[in-house]
Design a protein around this motif. Sequence first.
Motif, PDB file in Angstrom:
ATOM      1  N   SER A 134       0.841  -1.198   0.000  1.00 44.06           N
ATOM      2  CA  SER A 134       0.000   0.000   0.000  1.00 44.06           C
ATOM      3  C   SER A 134       0.877   1.250   0.000  1.00 44.06           C
ATOM      4  O   SER A 134       1.896   1.298   0.698  1.00 44.06           O
ATOM      5  CB  SER A 134      -0.903   0.008   1.235  1.00 44.06           C
ATOM      6  N   ASN A 165       0.535   4.047   1.438  1.00 41.18           N
ATOM      7  CA  ASN A 165       0.730   4.684   2.736  1.00 41.18           C
ATOM      8  C   ASN A 165       1.605   3.851   3.665  1.00 41.18           C
ATOM      9  O   ASN A 165       1.736   4.161   4.846  1.00 41.18           O
ATOM     10  CB  ASN A 165      -0.613   4.992   3.402  1.00 41.18           C
ATOM     11  N   GLN A 166       2.173   2.770   3.118  1.00 39.35           N
ATOM     12  CA  GLN A 166       3.119   1.961   3.879  1.00 39.35           C
ATOM     13  C   GLN A 166       4.514   2.002   3.239  1.00 39.35           C
ATOM     14  O   GLN A 166       5.365   1.185   3.573  1.00 39.35           O
ATOM     15  CB  GLN A 166       2.636   0.509   3.942  1.00 39.35           C
ATOM     16  N   TYR A 172       9.970  15.240   2.426  1.00 44.65           N
ATOM     17  CA  TYR A 172       8.750  15.225   1.609  1.00 44.65           C
ATOM     18  C   TYR A 172       9.060  15.855   0.266  1.00 44.65           C
ATOM     19  O   TYR A 172       9.786  16.844   0.170  1.00 44.65           O
ATOM     20  CB  TYR A 172       7.633  15.998   2.327  1.00 44.65           C
ATOM     21  N   TYR A 183       6.432  10.582   0.593  1.00 43.14           N
ATOM     22  CA  TYR A 183       6.815  10.768   1.987  1.00 43.14           C
ATOM     23  C   TYR A 183       8.118  10.016   2.261  1.00 43.14           C
ATOM     24  O   TYR A 183       8.339   8.917   1.744  1.00 43.14           O
ATOM     25  CB  TYR A 183       5.727  10.243   2.929  1.00 43.14           C
ATOM     26  N   GLN A 194       6.984   8.716   7.061  1.00 40.78           N
ATOM     27  CA  GLN A 194       5.900   7.750   6.964  1.00 40.78           C
ATOM     28  C   GLN A 194       5.768   6.931   8.240  1.00 40.78           C
ATOM     29  O   GLN A 194       4.658   6.670   8.733  1.00 40.78           O
ATOM     30  CB  GLN A 194       6.163   6.836   5.762  1.00 40.78           C
ATOM     31  N   LYS A 250       2.600   7.007  10.786  1.00 39.76           N
ATOM     32  CA  LYS A 250       1.946   5.743  11.146  1.00 39.76           C
ATOM     33  C   LYS A 250       1.849   5.625  12.655  1.00 39.76           C
ATOM     34  O   LYS A 250       0.820   5.188  13.199  1.00 39.76           O
ATOM     35  CB  LYS A 250       2.730   4.591  10.535  1.00 39.76           C
ATOM     36  N   GLU A 276      -0.926   8.116  13.926  1.00 40.00           N
ATOM     37  CA  GLU A 276      -2.207   8.180  13.233  1.00 40.00           C
ATOM     38  C   GLU A 276      -3.405   8.103  14.162  1.00 40.00           C
ATOM     39  O   GLU A 276      -4.495   8.558  13.799  1.00 40.00           O
ATOM     40  CB  GLU A 276      -2.288   7.072  12.184  1.00 40.00           C
ATOM     41  N   THR A 311      -2.212  15.426  12.055  1.00 40.15           N
ATOM     42  CA  THR A 311      -2.207  15.365  10.600  1.00 40.15           C
ATOM     43  C   THR A 311      -1.072  16.211  10.024  1.00 40.15           C
ATOM     44  O   THR A 311      -0.575  17.147  10.658  1.00 40.15           O
ATOM     45  CB  THR A 311      -3.538  15.878  10.041  1.00 40.15           C
TER      46      THR A 311
END
Length: 868
Positions: A179, A181-182, A202, A213, A218, A222, A225, A230
Motif C-alpha cells: 500500500s 501509505n506503507q 517530503y 513521503y 511515513q 503511522k 495516526e 495530521t
Amino acid sequence: MIVKIHQAIRFLVAAIQRTGQFSPVSKSVSSDRSLKALKTPFWLCYGPSLMVSSVVVTLLLIGLKQSGRLQFLELVNYDQMVRLLPDLSHDPRLLLVTVTEEDIKQQKQWPLSDQVLAQLLKSLQTHSPSVIGLDIYRDIPHEPGTQALYQQLQANNIVVVKQLPDGESQEIPPPPNTSPNQVGFSDVMIDPDNVVRRNLMYVQSPSGKVKEYSFALQISLKYLENQDKTLVVTPDALQIGQAKFNRLKADSGGYQLPPGEATGWQTLLKYRGPQVARQVTLQEVLEGQIDPNWVKDKIVLIGVTAPSNKDTFPTPYSATSTREFEMAGVTLHGQMVSQILDGVLQGDGQFWFWPQWLEWLWIWVWSFLAGILVWQYNRLWSLTIAVAIAILSLWGICFIALTQSVWIPFISPLLGLMLCSTGVLAYKVIYRTYHDLLTGLPNRRLFIRQLNQLNHRKALIKGNLVAVLLIDLDRFKTINDGLGHEAGDYLLYETSQRIKKRLNSSDNLSRVGGDEFAICLKSIVNAQDVTILAEQLQQDLIQPFFLQGEEIYTTISIGIAFSQTDQKFNANELLRYADIAMYRAKELGTARNEIFVSGMDTQAVQRWQLETDLRLGLKHQEFRLYYQPIISLKTKKIAGFEALVRWQSSKRGFVSPGDFIPVAEETGLIVPLGKWILEEACRQVSDWHEKFPHISPLIMSVNLSGRQFAQPDLVKQIQDVLDGAKIDGDRIKLEITESMMMNDVESAIELLKRLKGLGLRISIDDFGTGYSSLSYLHRFPIDTLKVDRSFVGRMEEGKDNEKYIQIVRTIVSLGHNLDLDVIAEGLETESQVKILEDLNCEYGQGYFFSKPLSREDAEDLLVKNPEW
C-alpha cells in the motif's frame, strides 16, 4: 594600495567637512568645552575607515558566501558544535534490529532470504509493536519464502523503504502489492563533503498530484495516526499537529547549495548522539533472546549495520570517532524518526534559519565591531585580548543558538571580524604614520610628501609662487608647564581649528612639531597676499582661548619661505627656510612674521665652515687621542682603555666630539679620521705592552664608524695597521653599533667573521638603544656587549630606577647566556658600581674611575696601577 585607499578616504572626509554634512567638532570656542572633547577627532579619523572597511568586507564576504567558498568551513564548524552538544539518552520509543556481519555469516547468504525476513517480522509481530520499519530493499524476490514475506508485509503497521530516482541512480521500488501509505523513500541527504546533516522529508510534483513521503516521516505518521496529528504542507514548512519543520533552503545557515541539492522539503538532522536507541541483532530476535517489552508499542526499525553492505555514512561525529567511523542508514532513519516524534509529542523546537538580510547584517555588525575594537585599543596585547574575547563571544553566541535549534553562520562573521580589524588596523597605522593624533592634521612626513608632489602638478601656473608658512606658538612651554599638559593639548587643538577656519579648502595645514604648524599655499600670484594671511592669522590667534572659565592668551611667530612653481624645489629645504625665518621672527621679538632671505641661512654657513676647519684639522694633525680606563669590577684593576678622539682646533680651540663627529660622518671625513685613530691606538697599546709587561695584557677599544664599516677594503686596512704596529689582533677590540649591522645582516656577519679571523675582539656599543638585533645576536661573532650610559645613569635615582636595573640585568644575563662579557659605561657613583657588581657585570668605565686621560696621564696611571 592601502595608501591610495587612505588618501581616498581622507578626500571624502574633507569633502564632507567642507559641505558641513559631517562636522563632529564645533569650530567656535566655548567657555564650557570639556577637555574630553579633544578626543572627538578620533571618530573623524577612524570613523570613515571603519564604515568603509566594514561595508567593503561585508560585501566581499557576501560574495564569497554566495559563491559557496565558505560552505566547507561553515560545515566543519557546525560539526564541531554538534559534537559539543550533550548526547541524549536512547529514545525509549525506538528499537533497532540490526543485521550485523555475524548475522550474515550465520545465515550464510546475502542478501538475506525472504524466508528469514518473514520469520523476523513474524517474531516481532508477536510482541505487538506499534510500527515496524523495514529499511532493507526488497524489489527483487530472494527465495525461499517470498510469499510468506509478502503476506507479512500486508500488516497495517509495517512501512517499507524505496529509493527515488536521481541523476546517479535508478529507482528501487517497494515490494509488489504494498500500500502507498506503507512506503517511504530513503531520506538520507549527503552534503558535498560526503557528510550527512540533512534529511529529505517530503517531495511533490509541481502540480501537487504526486506526493512522496520519506521513510522516517511515513513511520512517524503511522505511529501518530491514532493521535489526531495530521500533516499540513506549506511552501516554507511541514506541520504535524503544532510542530513546525521549517524548510531548509539552498542558503540556509552556513549552506550555499546548488539548486538541485535543495529540492523538496528538507530539514537539518538533530542528532541525539552517536547512538539513537537500543539495538538488538537479527539472530537475537530469531532466537527469542529479547525482552518483549522492548518491542511492545514501540517503533522497530530493521536495517543493516554490517560495513560490508556499504549502507553507512559519515556524520558530524565521524571526524573524532576512533571506531564505527560511519553511521548506518537505519540509525540515521532512527535519528530522524526520533526528531519528528520529539517535535510533535514533546514540543521540541526544530531548526530555523535567519533570512538573508539578517545574515548580512550579522556579518556587518561583527565587521563594524572589529573596527571599534581596533579604534579603541592602542596596545597590541589589549587589542589581541579584545579580539580574542570577541571571537569567543561570537562562537559562544552561535553555539548557544544551535542549542536552541538556530543555525547562525560563524565563519563569515569571523572572517569579517578578522579582515575588518586588519583593514582598520592598517589604516590606523598609516593614519598615525602620516597624521597628528591630537589635531587630526597631517604631520611633517605627509606635509613634506604633499609639498614634493607640487613639483609634479601640471595644474599649477608657471611663474606663480608656492609659499610655506611655519607657525610657532609663543610661550607655549610656559603655558604647558604652568597649566598642565591637558591645557597645552587644548590650546594646540583650538589653535589648529582657528587656523583651519581661516584657510581655503585647497590650502594644506599640518602640525609639524610640538607647537609648530605649517601651511602650504599653492599658485600664489602676489607675495603680499601671503603676508596679509599671516597678519590675519596673528589677529585670529591673539584672541583669548577659554578653558574651564579661564582665559588663555598666546601669540604666534610666523616664518615664510617662497619658491616658484616652475622651479623644482626641495620640500625639506623649503620647510627649513621657513623654520629659519620663524626663529628670526622670535629673535626680533615674537608675535611677528618674517620672510626668509638668503642671509638668514647662518646655520648652513656655520656647518660649512666647520667642515672646512675639520679638513684643515686633519691635514695639520690637530687631533689627539685620550684614553679612558676600563676597570675589571672583580679585581678593581685596569683591564684596558677606550681610545677617544679630541680636537684642539687652531681656529676654534677645543671642539666637542658631539659637534664635529656628525659632520665627519656626513661628509665622509670619518674614514681617514677613523683610520688615524686606529693606527694611533694600535701604536699606543704596543708601546704600553713593552713598557708595562707586568700588567695583564691591556685591551684597547676603538670605535668603528658606519662609514668605515662599509668600506670594501676594511679588513685589509686593519691588517696593514696591525702589521705596522707589530701587535696581535687580540689586543684590539672594535666597537660597533647595532644599526651598522642591520642594513645587510648576512654581509655584516660575513665581515665580522673576517675581522675575527684577524684575531680582533668585537664589541656591540650602546647595546639596547639602536636597531634591535636580538633575533640575529646569537649569529654575530662578537665578544662583548656594552651597556649604554642612558641605562646605567638611571639605576639609582628616579621613580623608574628599578626598571632600569632590570634592563641592565637583562642585558647582562643575555650576554652571559651567549658567553659574552659585559661592559657598563658612564659609571659615576659608587652605588652604580655596587649595583653592577651585584649583577655580575665584568667591566665598567666612567668618571667614577677616571675621566679620559692624555697619553702622559694614562702612563702615570699605569705606573701606579691602582686598585679602586
